[in-house]
Design a protein around this motif. Structure first.
Motif, PDB file in Angstrom:
ATOM      1  N   TRP A 451     -10.899  -1.244   4.045  1.00 37.94           N
ATOM      2  CA  TRP A 451      -9.485  -1.088   4.370  1.00 37.94           C
ATOM      3  C   TRP A 451      -9.353  -0.648   5.823  1.00 37.94           C
ATOM      4  N   THR A 452      -8.403  -1.225   6.554  1.00 36.76           N
ATOM      5  CA  THR A 452      -8.093  -0.748   7.910  1.00 36.76           C
ATOM      6  C   THR A 452      -6.579  -0.608   8.007  1.00 36.76           C
ATOM      7  N   GLU A 453      -6.119   0.004   9.082  1.00 40.52           N
ATOM      8  CA  GLU A 453      -4.666   0.153   9.297  1.00 40.52           C
ATOM      9  C   GLU A 453      -3.959  -1.202   9.183  1.00 40.52           C
ATOM     10  N   ASN A 454      -4.645  -2.259   9.657  1.00 40.73           N
ATOM     11  CA  ASN A 454      -4.039  -3.590   9.619  1.00 40.73           C
ATOM     12  C   ASN A 454      -3.816  -4.091   8.198  1.00 40.73           C
ATOM     13  N   SER A 455      -4.582  -3.520   7.247  1.00 40.74           N
ATOM     14  CA  SER A 455      -4.445  -3.976   5.865  1.00 40.74           C
ATOM     15  C   SER A 455      -3.032  -3.728   5.340  1.00 40.74           C
ATOM     16  N   ARG A 456      -2.352  -2.742   5.934  1.00 43.32           N
ATOM     17  CA  ARG A 456      -0.984  -2.442   5.485  1.00 43.32           C
ATOM     18  C   ARG A 456      -0.070  -3.655   5.634  1.00 43.32           C
ATOM     19  N   GLY A 457      -0.408  -4.505   6.610  1.00 43.78           N
ATOM     20  CA  GLY A 457       0.394  -5.712   6.832  1.00 43.78           C
ATOM     21  C   GLY A 457       0.416  -6.628   5.619  1.00 43.78           C
ATOM     22  N   THR A 458      -0.590  -6.511   4.756  1.00 42.76           N
ATOM     23  CA  THR A 458      -0.656  -7.399   3.589  1.00 42.76           C
ATOM     24  C   THR A 458      -0.013  -6.761   2.346  1.00 42.76           C
ATOM     25  N   TYR A 459       0.475  -5.532   2.489  1.00 41.80           N
ATOM     26  CA  TYR A 459       1.021  -4.843   1.314  1.00 41.80           C
ATOM     27  C   TYR A 459       2.242  -5.567   0.751  1.00 41.80           C
ATOM     28  N   ASN A 460       2.352  -5.487  -0.540  1.00 44.69           N
ATOM     29  CA  ASN A 460       3.545  -5.959  -1.234  1.00 44.69           C
ATOM     30  C   ASN A 460       4.340  -4.716  -1.611  1.00 44.69           C
ATOM     31  N   LYS A 461       5.396  -4.425  -0.850  1.00 46.94           N
ATOM     32  CA  LYS A 461       6.110  -3.172  -1.086  1.00 46.94           C
ATOM     33  C   LYS A 461       7.351  -3.353  -1.937  1.00 46.94           C
ATOM     34  N   TRP A 462       7.681  -4.602  -2.269  1.00 51.30           N
ATOM     35  CA  TRP A 462       8.961  -4.778  -2.959  1.00 51.30           C
ATOM     36  C   TRP A 462       8.836  -4.996  -4.459  1.00 51.30           C
ATOM     37  N   ASP A 463       7.763  -5.625  -4.927  1.00 53.41           N
ATOM     38  CA  ASP A 463       7.703  -5.815  -6.374  1.00 53.41           C
ATOM     39  C   ASP A 463       6.326  -5.531  -6.967  1.00 53.41           C
ATOM     40  N   GLY A 464       5.600  -4.599  -6.360  1.00 51.26           N
ATOM     41  CA  GLY A 464       4.349  -4.137  -6.965  1.00 51.26           C
ATOM     42  C   GLY A 464       4.687  -3.505  -8.303  1.00 51.26           C
ATOM     43  N   VAL A 465       3.853  -3.717  -9.303  1.00 51.61           N
ATOM     44  CA  VAL A 465       4.160  -3.188 -10.624  1.00 51.61           C
ATOM     45  C   VAL A 465       3.720  -1.719 -10.681  1.00 51.61           C
ATOM     46  N   ALA A 479      -4.871  -0.487  -2.903  1.00 50.53           N
ATOM     47  CA  ALA A 479      -3.971   0.546  -2.384  1.00 50.53           C
ATOM     48  C   ALA A 479      -2.824   0.778  -3.360  1.00 50.53           C
ATOM     49  N   VAL A 480      -2.505   2.047  -3.575  1.00 51.34           N
ATOM     50  CA  VAL A 480      -1.379   2.396  -4.441  1.00 51.34           C
ATOM     51  C   VAL A 480      -0.483   3.402  -3.716  1.00 51.34           C
ATOM     52  N   LEU A 481       0.794   3.398  -4.089  1.00 49.93           N
ATOM     53  CA  LEU A 481       1.747   4.384  -3.568  1.00 49.93           C
ATOM     54  C   LEU A 481       2.280   5.180  -4.740  1.00 49.93           C
ATOM     55  N   VAL A 482       2.369   6.497  -4.563  1.00 51.70           N
ATOM     56  CA  VAL A 482       2.872   7.316  -5.653  1.00 51.70           C
ATOM     57  C   VAL A 482       3.853   8.344  -5.105  1.00 51.70           C
ATOM     58  N   SER A 483       4.983   8.455  -5.797  1.00 47.51           N
ATOM     59  CA  SER A 483       6.001   9.418  -5.421  1.00 47.51           C
ATOM     60  C   SER A 483       5.727  10.718  -6.180  1.00 47.51           C
ATOM     61  N   LEU A 484       5.414  11.776  -5.453  1.00 45.44           N
ATOM     62  CA  LEU A 484       4.929  13.008  -6.097  1.00 45.44           C
ATOM     63  C   LEU A 484       6.101  13.868  -6.599  1.00 45.44           C
ATOM     64  N   ASP A 485       6.753  13.386  -7.639  1.00 47.82           N
ATOM     65  CA  ASP A 485       7.945  14.089  -8.123  1.00 47.82           C
ATOM     66  C   ASP A 485       7.693  14.830  -9.435  1.00 47.82           C
ATOM     67  N   ASN A 486       6.444  14.878  -9.879  1.00 52.09           N
ATOM     68  CA  ASN A 486       6.141  15.510 -11.159  1.00 52.09           C
ATOM     69  C   ASN A 486       5.234  16.721 -10.906  1.00 52.09           C
ATOM     70  N   VAL A 487       5.823  17.919 -11.059  1.00 56.76           N
ATOM     71  CA  VAL A 487       5.085  19.144 -10.759  1.00 56.76           C
ATOM     72  C   VAL A 487       3.979  19.370 -11.798  1.00 56.76           C
ATOM     73  N   GLY A 488       2.824  19.791 -11.329  1.00 57.29           N
ATOM     74  CA  GLY A 488       1.717  20.066 -12.242  1.00 57.29           C
ATOM     75  C   GLY A 488       0.390  19.813 -11.553  1.00 57.29           C
ATOM     76  N   THR A 489      -0.680  19.917 -12.304  1.00 60.48           N
ATOM     77  CA  THR A 489      -2.019  19.627 -11.790  1.00 60.48           C
ATOM     78  C   THR A 489      -2.502  18.389 -12.525  1.00 60.48           C
ATOM     79  N   TRP A 490      -2.728  17.310 -11.785  1.00 56.21           N
ATOM     80  CA  TRP A 490      -2.906  16.010 -12.425  1.00 56.21           C
ATOM     81  C   TRP A 490      -4.252  15.389 -12.083  1.00 56.21           C
ATOM     82  N   ASN A 491      -4.911  14.903 -13.103  1.00 58.21           N
ATOM     83  CA  ASN A 491      -6.256  14.349 -12.976  1.00 58.21           C
ATOM     84  C   ASN A 491      -6.233  12.948 -12.349  1.00 58.21           C
ATOM     85  N   LEU A 492      -7.058  12.770 -11.327  1.00 63.96           N
ATOM     86  CA  LEU A 492      -7.279  11.458 -10.697  1.00 63.96           C
ATOM     87  C   LEU A 492      -8.746  11.147 -10.932  1.00 63.96           C
ATOM     88  N   ARG A 493      -9.043  10.059 -11.647  1.00 64.59           N
ATOM     89  CA  ARG A 493     -10.422   9.880 -12.089  1.00 64.59           C
ATOM     90  C   ARG A 493     -10.838   8.421 -12.193  1.00 64.59           C
TER      91      ARG A 493
END
Ligand SMILES: *[C@@H]1O[C@H](CO)[C@@H](O)[C@H](O)[C@H]1NC(C)=O
Ligand SMILES: *[C@@H]1O[C@H](CO)[C@@H](O)[C@H](O)[C@H]1NC(C)=O
Ligand SMILES: *[C@@H]1O[C@H](CO)[C@@H](O)[C@H](O)[C@H]1NC(C)=O
Ligand SMILES: *[C@@H]1O[C@H](CO)[C@@H](O)[C@H](O)[C@H]1NC(C)=O
Ligand SMILES: *[C@@H]1O[C@H](CO)[C@@H](O)[C@H](O)[C@H]1NC(C)=O
Ligand SMILES: *[C@@H]1O[C@H](CO)[C@@H](O)[C@H](O)[C@H]1NC(C)=O
Ligand SMILES: *[C@@H]1O[C@H](CO)[C@@H](O)[C@H](O)[C@H]1NC(C)=O
Ligand SMILES: *[C@@H]1O[C@H](CO)[C@@H](O)[C@H](O)[C@H]1NC(C)=O
Ligand SMILES: *[C@@H]1O[C@H](CO)[C@@H](O)[C@H](O)[C@H]1NC(C)=O
Ligand SMILES: *[C@@H]1O[C@H](CO)[C@@H](O)[C@H](O)[C@H]1NC(C)=O
Ligand SMILES: *[C@@H]1O[C@H](CO)[C@@H](O)[C@H](O)[C@H]1NC(C)=O
Length: 573
Positions: A451-465, A479-493
């Motif tokens: 992944w490089t900064e340029n990879s962002r150019g290929t992102y699909n930001k409008w209809d990613g599931v 690459a994934v985007l997550v909106s951190l709106d859920n308070v707590g301690t959450w496992n990423l695995r």
């Protein structure tokens, strides 16, 4: 009536977690070993109430769920609810960072609300490699009647668990990993806890019990398919039938037909399948290993039978072909990109890289950004609550670490209400699945190379599931985007069981700086305590193993209360 009314209030007050206006569903589970021989070799599997796979939790959006889990195994137990989002409530997530394991012979009641959720998920035991022995089952959240669904109500609803399987039990597999060995090629693939139909006398021995799905001609069914296995990606297909993909892990997708779909470990999909064939025979349902090499993988194929009520005979002949791209994952990646759903200000960015397993301090370990996670005796979230310092560090590196590989309890400091971009970079030669608890993330891109900064150019930001488990191809990134709106301690695995067991996980701590308790539920009254907090734990008399708990009375009481709530909701207001 008056008594029932009081009971309703008592139940609501007792379970402070819930909204009294929403129905309750209560389950009593006895988690115990059971003898089974899915591939012809007898072994101990993990059953729930005598069933393997366990029962399907079938609830509706906003319901309050209580699951009383009795641990009749000979080792500690936690159940996690994969993809069920647990809004404001990491206390019920059932992983070591949030919960003390349920001791042998004890029971513990999970209590949560499936707030605003809908779709197909599954649960499983989260520690000690126990998922390799079963203990899993479906978690279906139905839409409320007033919420429209983008397809007609199917004639039936069928859940299929597919997954690779070893004839060695989970304690033996654990020993191998502890000794630094790789697990090698699985012995087969189970479909709903059963071995393959004997489609080939050389490959499948006689006397294996297989799954049969019975259907009516002309009708359409919803198939919910979950890969509950250890680490093998499986190609799923049904002979002569179209799979119309409609949902994945709680998101409705753009509807598309597939003849087969790759399902990675931990992923869940719903397909609509119309029984539009002439039933000249039964049909094969196949889940076969993908992206693997060599004839010893020939046996890693699950085969069940689709049986029309007017079927004229048994299925025979060769299995339907898998996609013809053995050495080329482009087809699979394009297929993954084809599954789809402004301007976002990313506040935090992590590139999370995995490496092939390595030796650290003489132990074989798996790493993310050079760190192999080690779970402390005190759950992280409980340590925060009771102000125990030094249990973990909020110092997870934002980029792959070039320094010393180490074993540590290093986690991510998530900014509440921020937008986090996570790039998973797979430096291993095996495909990997990653999962985040508490959230659904938007999958915005994947490609080969670094992944490089340029990879962002290929992102699909409008209809990613939006989903909770995503694959990363070898030598590639996702690459994934997550909106951190859920308070707590959450496992990423890593959802691959061996990589996870060997340390490929971390947590994202999301704290509301305002310190209000409106954005997170309080510690449940029945929380278990361990580690630095073990003195807070009240003793529990262990139940005799396998003994039925005296809770059927409570169940029927709760059912009565539910009926009452359903009939007279207005009274409660
Ligand atoms: C797993 O199998 C080994 C023998 O290979 C046995 O000693 C052990 O007790 C088994 N564990 C369980 C949980 O059945
Ligand atoms: C699950 O619950 C829904 C809604 O209550 C019901 O229509 C459906 O038949 C149930 N499914 C199963 C498999 O029990
Ligand atoms: C264990 O189960 C019993 C009977 O169902 C119940 O009364 C008790 O509250 C449970 N204990 C815990 C800690 O959940
Ligand atoms: C069964 O599998 C074996 C081994 O892969 C293969 O050689 C043989 O042709 C197959 N038999 C049939 C009837 O397909
Ligand atoms: C899927 O295939 C069915 C049957 O071939 C067809 O009727 C339907 O229009 C297709 N749907 C899409 C979205 O391609
Ligand atoms: C049923 O369909 C298959 C292929 O889809 C075809 O080969 C066969 O002839 C058909 N049988 C009848 C009785 O129509
Ligand atoms: C299969 O084996 C060949 C030769 O041994 C190797 O080049 C290739 O990378 C392997 N493919 C996979 C998917 O492991
Ligand atoms: C993103 O940040 C810019 C500059 O800080 C700001 O003007 C803009 O409103 C922000 N956009 C969103 C969607 O928050
Ligand atoms: C964690 O992030 C918050 C901002 O979201 C910051 O205020 C806090 O100091 C950070 N904590 C550490 C230990 O870095
Ligand atoms: C892993 O990283 C090394 C060093 O950056 C690189 O040479 C190698 O090609 C990578 N392997 C894969 C499968 O990405
Ligand atoms: C929430 O916080 C308020 C004040 O900060 C406190 O009075 C209340 O007891 C708390 N509620 C719970 C359930 O902890």
């Amino acid at each position: 009536m008056a008594l029932l009314f009081m009971l309703a209030w008592a139940a609501a007050a007792l379970w402070g977690f819930c909204s009294a206006a929403d129905p309750f569903a209560s389950f009593d589970w006895n988690v115990a070993y059971m003898k089974a021989a899915p591939l012809g070799v007898e072994q101990q599997v993990i059953s729930i109430n005598g069933k393997f796979p366990g029962p399907i939790v079938n609830v509706t959006t906003n319901w309050n769920v209580a699951v009383n889990v009795l641990n009749s195994l000979d080792e500690p137990l936690l159940i996690t609810w994969d993809g069920v989002q647990q809004r404001k409530n990491s206390w019920q997530d059932g992983v070591l960072g949030t919960n003390c394991p349920i001791p042998v012979g004890w029971n513990w009641t999970y209590q949560f609300q499936v707030k605003d959720q809908i779709g197909s998920f599954f649960y499983f035991p989260s520690i000690n490699l126990q998922r390799a022995a079963g203990g899993y089952g479906g978690f279906t959240i139905n839409n409320r009647v007033i919420i429209p669904v983008p397809f007609d109500t199917p004639h039936g609803d069928i859940t299929l668990f597919i997954g690779d399987w070893f004839n060695k039990n989970h304690t033996d597999l654990r020993k191998e990993l502890d000794q630094g060995k790789a697990l090698g090629v699985p012995d087969g693939v189970l479909i709903n806890g059963k071995g393959p139909y004997r489609y080939n006398n050389t490959i499948v021995p006689a006397g294996i019990d297989y799954e049969t799905i019975s259907v009516q001609p002309g009708k359409t069914y919803r198939l919910r398919v979950h890969n509950v296995g250890m680490f093998t990606c499986l190609n799923f297909r049904i002979q002569s039938h179209n799979l119309l993909l409609v949902e994945t892990e709680g998101s409705y997708t753009v509807q598309q037909n597939y003849t087969s779909l790759d399902i990675f470990v931990g992923q869940s999909y719903s397909f609509l399948v119309t029984m539009n064939q002439n039933a000249s025979s039964d049909y094969y349902i196949v889940a076969s290993a993908r992206f693997v090499n060599g004839s010893n993988w020939d046996r890693v194929v699950g085969v069940a039978i689709l049986h029309y009520s007017n079927s004229k005979g048994k299925a025979s002949g060769p299995l339907p072909d898998p996609p013809n791209d053995f050495y080329d994952k482009t087809y699979s990646m394009n297929q993954a990109r084809s599954i789809r759903y402004g301007s976002i200000n990313v506040t935090q960015m992590y590139i999370v890289e995995n490496k092939p397993t390595i030796l650290i301090d003489g132990k074989r370990r798996a790493t993310l950004n050079g760190i192999s996670y080690s779970p402390p005796d005190t759950p992280l979230r409980l340590a925060d609550q009771y102000d125990k310092k030094g249990v973990y560090k909020l110092d997870f590196p934002t980029r792959p670490d070039k320094g010393q590989l180490r074993i540590a309890t290093s986690i991510i400091n998530g900014t509440y209400k921020g937008f986090m971009e996570i790039v998973f970079q797979n430096n291993d030669t095996r495909v990997q699945s990653y999962h985040l608890d508490g959230y659904a993330f938007f999958v915005v891109g994947m490609d080969y190379g670094d992944w490089t900064e340029n990879s962002r150019g290929t992102y699909n930001k409008w209809d990613g599931v939006a989903r909770s488990t995503i694959q990363v191809y070898p030598g590639a990134w996702t690459a994934v985007l997550v909106s951190l709106d859920n308070v707590g301690t959450w496992n990423l695995r890593s959802e691959d069981l061996d990589s996870w067991y060997l340390g490929q996980e971390t947590y994202i701590s999301v704290v509301n700086p305002e310190g209000t308790n409106k954005t997170e539920l309080p510690v449940p009254d029945n929380a278990l305590y361990c580690g630095l907090l073990k003195d807070m734990q009240k003793p529990q008399t262990p139940h005799a193993q396998g003994e039925k708990s005296s809770s059927s009375l409570r169940s029927s009481l709760v059912s009565t209360v539910m009926l009452f709530l359903a009939a007279f909701p207005i009274l409660l207001w």
